[in-house]
Design a protein around this motif. Structure first.
Motif, PDB file in Angstrom:
ATOM      1  N   PRO A 147       7.902  23.041  12.758  1.00 59.97           N
ATOM      2  CA  PRO A 147       7.406  23.572  14.129  1.00 59.97           C
ATOM      3  C   PRO A 147       6.595  22.424  14.835  1.00 59.97           C
ATOM      4  CG  PRO A 147       6.842  24.325  12.264  1.00 59.97           C
ATOM      5  CD  PRO A 147       6.933  24.195  11.579  1.00 59.97           C
ATOM      6  N   LEU A 148       6.678  20.894  14.494  1.00 61.54           N
ATOM      7  CA  LEU A 148       6.090  19.699  14.964  1.00 61.54           C
ATOM      8  C   LEU A 148       6.885  18.913  15.900  1.00 61.54           C
ATOM      9  CD1 LEU A 148       3.310  18.422  11.857  1.00 61.54           C
ATOM     10  CD2 LEU A 148       2.864  20.399  14.498  1.00 61.54           C
ATOM     11  N   CYS A 149       8.405  19.731  16.067  1.00 58.46           N
ATOM     12  CA  CYS A 149       8.992  18.709  16.691  1.00 58.46           C
ATOM     13  C   CYS A 149       9.708  20.298  17.206  1.00 58.46           C
ATOM     14  CB  CYS A 149      10.251  17.593  15.922  1.00 58.46           C
ATOM     15  SG  CYS A 149      11.500  19.664  14.666  1.00 58.46           S
ATOM     16  N   GLN A 150      10.834  19.896  18.487  1.00 56.68           N
ATOM     17  CA  GLN A 150      11.441  20.854  19.599  1.00 56.68           C
ATOM     18  C   GLN A 150      12.845  21.229  18.605  1.00 56.68           C
ATOM     19  OE1 GLN A 150       9.211  18.268  20.551  1.00 56.68           O
ATOM     20  NE2 GLN A 150       7.766  19.901  21.272  1.00 56.68           N
ATOM     21  N   LYS A 151      13.240  20.029  17.974  1.00 56.32           N
ATOM     22  CA  LYS A 151      14.764  20.414  17.240  1.00 56.32           C
ATOM     23  C   LYS A 151      15.083  19.996  16.321  1.00 56.32           C
ATOM     24  CE  LYS A 151      16.874  23.023  19.606  1.00 56.32           C
ATOM     25  NZ  LYS A 151      16.978  24.597  19.125  1.00 56.32           N
ATOM     26  N   ILE A 152      15.162  19.910  15.049  1.00 55.24           N
ATOM     27  CA  ILE A 152      16.195  19.424  14.212  1.00 55.24           C
ATOM     28  C   ILE A 152      17.297  19.300  14.311  1.00 55.24           C
ATOM     29  CG2 ILE A 152      16.442  19.334  11.525  1.00 55.24           C
ATOM     30  CD1 ILE A 152      13.389  21.095  11.402  1.00 55.24           C
ATOM     31  N   VAL A 153      18.237  17.961  14.271  1.00 57.25           N
ATOM     32  CA  VAL A 153      19.285  18.103  14.096  1.00 57.25           C
ATOM     33  C   VAL A 153      20.158  18.163  12.412  1.00 57.25           C
ATOM     34  CG1 VAL A 153      21.645  16.643  14.622  1.00 57.25           C
ATOM     35  CG2 VAL A 153      19.181  17.051  16.728  1.00 57.25           C
ATOM     36  N   ALA A 154      20.817  19.376  12.917  1.00 61.37           N
ATOM     37  CA  ALA A 154      21.495  19.345  11.216  1.00 61.37           C
ATOM     38  C   ALA A 154      23.132  18.622  11.080  1.00 61.37           C
ATOM     39  CB  ALA A 154      22.026  21.120  10.905  1.00 61.37           C
ATOM     40  N   ILE A 155      23.660  17.405  10.085  1.00 61.80           N
ATOM     41  CA  ILE A 155      24.578  16.393  10.721  1.00 61.80           C
ATOM     42  C   ILE A 155      25.405  16.988  10.731  1.00 61.80           C
ATOM     43  CG2 ILE A 155      23.186  14.486  10.588  1.00 61.80           C
ATOM     44  CD1 ILE A 155      24.135  13.863   8.168  1.00 61.80           C
ATOM     45  N   SER A 156      25.393  18.813   9.146  1.00 61.78           N
ATOM     46  CA  SER A 156      26.842  19.667   8.667  1.00 61.78           C
ATOM     47  C   SER A 156      26.385  21.041   8.892  1.00 61.78           C
ATOM     48  CB  SER A 156      26.889  18.869   8.126  1.00 61.78           C
ATOM     49  OG  SER A 156      25.720  18.888   6.720  1.00 61.78           O
ATOM     50  N   GLN A 157      27.183  21.675   8.353  1.00 59.56           N
ATOM     51  CA  GLN A 157      26.838  23.096   8.686  1.00 59.56           C
ATOM     52  C   GLN A 157      25.644  22.858   7.233  1.00 59.56           C
ATOM     53  OE1 GLN A 157      27.628  25.408  11.174  1.00 59.56           O
ATOM     54  NE2 GLN A 157      26.331  27.237   9.604  1.00 59.56           N
ATOM     55  N   HIS A 158      26.297  22.624   6.083  1.00 56.18           N
ATOM     56  CA  HIS A 158      25.995  22.511   5.042  1.00 56.18           C
ATOM     57  C   HIS A 158      24.487  22.435   4.632  1.00 56.18           C
ATOM     58  CE1 HIS A 158      24.272  21.855   1.075  1.00 56.18           C
ATOM     59  NE2 HIS A 158      23.682  20.673   1.220  1.00 56.18           N
ATOM     60  N   GLU A 159      23.821  21.586   5.459  1.00 61.96           N
ATOM     61  CA  GLU A 159      22.270  20.889   6.308  1.00 61.96           C
ATOM     62  C   GLU A 159      21.691  21.827   7.336  1.00 61.96           C
ATOM     63  OE1 GLU A 159      20.967  16.959   6.516  1.00 61.96           O
ATOM     64  OE2 GLU A 159      21.201  17.561   8.427  1.00 61.96           O
ATOM     65  N   TYR A 160      22.590  22.705   7.744  1.00 56.96           N
ATOM     66  CA  TYR A 160      21.420  23.495   8.475  1.00 56.96           C
ATOM     67  C   TYR A 160      21.537  24.989   7.136  1.00 56.96           C
ATOM     68  CZ  TYR A 160      21.265  27.413  12.353  1.00 56.96           C
ATOM     69  OH  TYR A 160      21.282  28.262  12.805  1.00 56.96           O
TER      70      TYR A 160
END
Length: 378
Positions: A147-160
């Motif tokens: 919650p301390l950042c606006q967005k988390i970029v997942a570099i793959s569907q696996h990471e998401y």
């Protein structure tokens, strides 16, 4: 004469380490943003000892901090972030990998007027086997910090998907797969003339990347293959001090420049990625761009990059016997055919224009800005 200038964006990138995938990512993202926003509007914090890994951006864009080991350097990194935010006044701070994400989000939590934060794990820390019993702690930490950042970029569907499993809200994450420019570095010609099958490994010589699995596999193949290993230890002192048993058919080359790596990729027959875990696997995409087939472990993002039986093969992680059998499963003509199929897949899915466009759109979304390229009037 141009019309009224649209809003531009000031971006601060923060890296706690560079060698390997982070350096490749930086070399794709930062030059695009320098061209779009102007060099005066892009800053990059990197460790002082990793400056040689910075490519294709002006020195004026770079700030450094003193790195003395990962944990000891967190305070120095936090100070560098605080100073750059105060002096550079970015619209968005983009933190890369676990320790940079930790430092940036903690500093941001302590500063009321801190800019919006984008965090890219580049592979979740809680997927690291080397953490052992600390893996649940790392997972809890990522869930609490999310919650301390606006967005988390997942570099793959696996990471998401792994983020969802860890309890991170899907609204907090977005998938932006890695990409590479279709323009490869100008290859430095290398001497690698060998009648044997030529196998190339590029990456850190750490447990994650599984170079020990490769060495065990090719030792059993004897005179059938010639292997070159590009890379060095990065993550742990224990691994740096551990002697490596190197078979006679293997040559350790250390780190090489992107131009030299391109030369070795041109010369090899197949690229091997025997990783134990992997958030994405940029080396696989580099190989596909170079029209080379990939043998990779069936883990993480590699499972979606490599099309088994078409652009290369997937093998069980840690299985040196399966890896050995796969390396000699095709002749040179068969590997070339797979390499061409990999190149077509690269063109259709993994070019950096798509990645960079998605990142810029994300910045616009979280800042509420509408940005356009900086226009230099003659």
């Amino acid at each position: 004469m141009g019309g009224p200038r649209e809003e531009t964006m000031r971006v601060l990138h923060v890296f706690e380490t560079l060698p390997g995938g982070p350096a490749t990512y930086l070399s794709e993202v930062a030059p695009h943003q320098v061209a779009k926003y102007g060099a005066a509007n892009v800053r990059v914090i990197v460790p002082d000892r990793h400056l040689s890994h910075v490519q294709n951006i002006p020195l004026s864009c770079i700030a450094t901090f003193r790195r003395n080991g990962r944990y000891k350097s967190l305070a120095a990194l936090a100070r560098a972030v605080t100073e750059e935010v105060q002096s550079f006044r970015p619209d968005v701070v983009h933190a890369h990998s676990t320790f940079a994400g930790l430092a940036v989000r903690l500093v941001g939590a302590l500063n009321r007027n801190f800019p919006p934060i984008v965090y890219c794990p580049h592979g979740w820390s809680f997927d690291m086997e080397t953490l052992g019993p600390l893996r649940p702690v790392a997972k809890l930490g990522e869930r609490l910090l999310a919650p301390l950042c606006q967005k988390i970029v997942a570099i793959s569907q696996h990471e998401y998907d792994r983020g969802i499993e860890a309890g991170i809200s899907p609204d907090r994450m977005v998938v932006i797969e890695n990409g590479l420019s279709s323009n490869r570095p100008v290859a430095v010609p290398v001497e690698w003339s060998d009648p044997r099958l030529k196998v190339l490994f590029v990456g850190r010589l750490d447990r994650q990347k599984g170079v020990d699995v490769l060495l065990k596999a090719v030792q059993s193949l004897g005179s059938q293959v010639a292997v070159k290993v590009i890379g060095a230890h990065v993550t742990t002192k224990e691994e740096q001090n551990k002697p490596i048993s190197v078979p006679d058919n293997v040559e350790l080359l250390g780190w090489k420049s992107p131009e030299e790596i391109a030369g070795y990729m041109n010369a090899c027959d197949v690229v091997v990625m025997p990783s134990r875990w992997e958030g994405f696997g940029l080396v696989a995409v580099e190989a596909m761009r170079a029209r080379k087939p990939v043998i990779a472990s069936a883990v993480g993002g590699l499972r979606s990059i490599v099309r088994h039986g078409q652009t290369g093969f997937l093998v069980p992680a840690g299985d040196s016997d399966a890896l050995a059998q796969t390396i000699v499963a095709r002749d040179r003509a068969g590997w070339r055919e797979m390499g061409l199929a990999g190149y077509m897949r690269f063109l259709s899915r993994y070019q950096s224009d798509r990645m960079n466009g998605d990142i810029v759109d994300l910045y616009d979304q979280i800042t509420g800005k509408q940005t356009a390229e900086v226009r230099v009037l003659a």
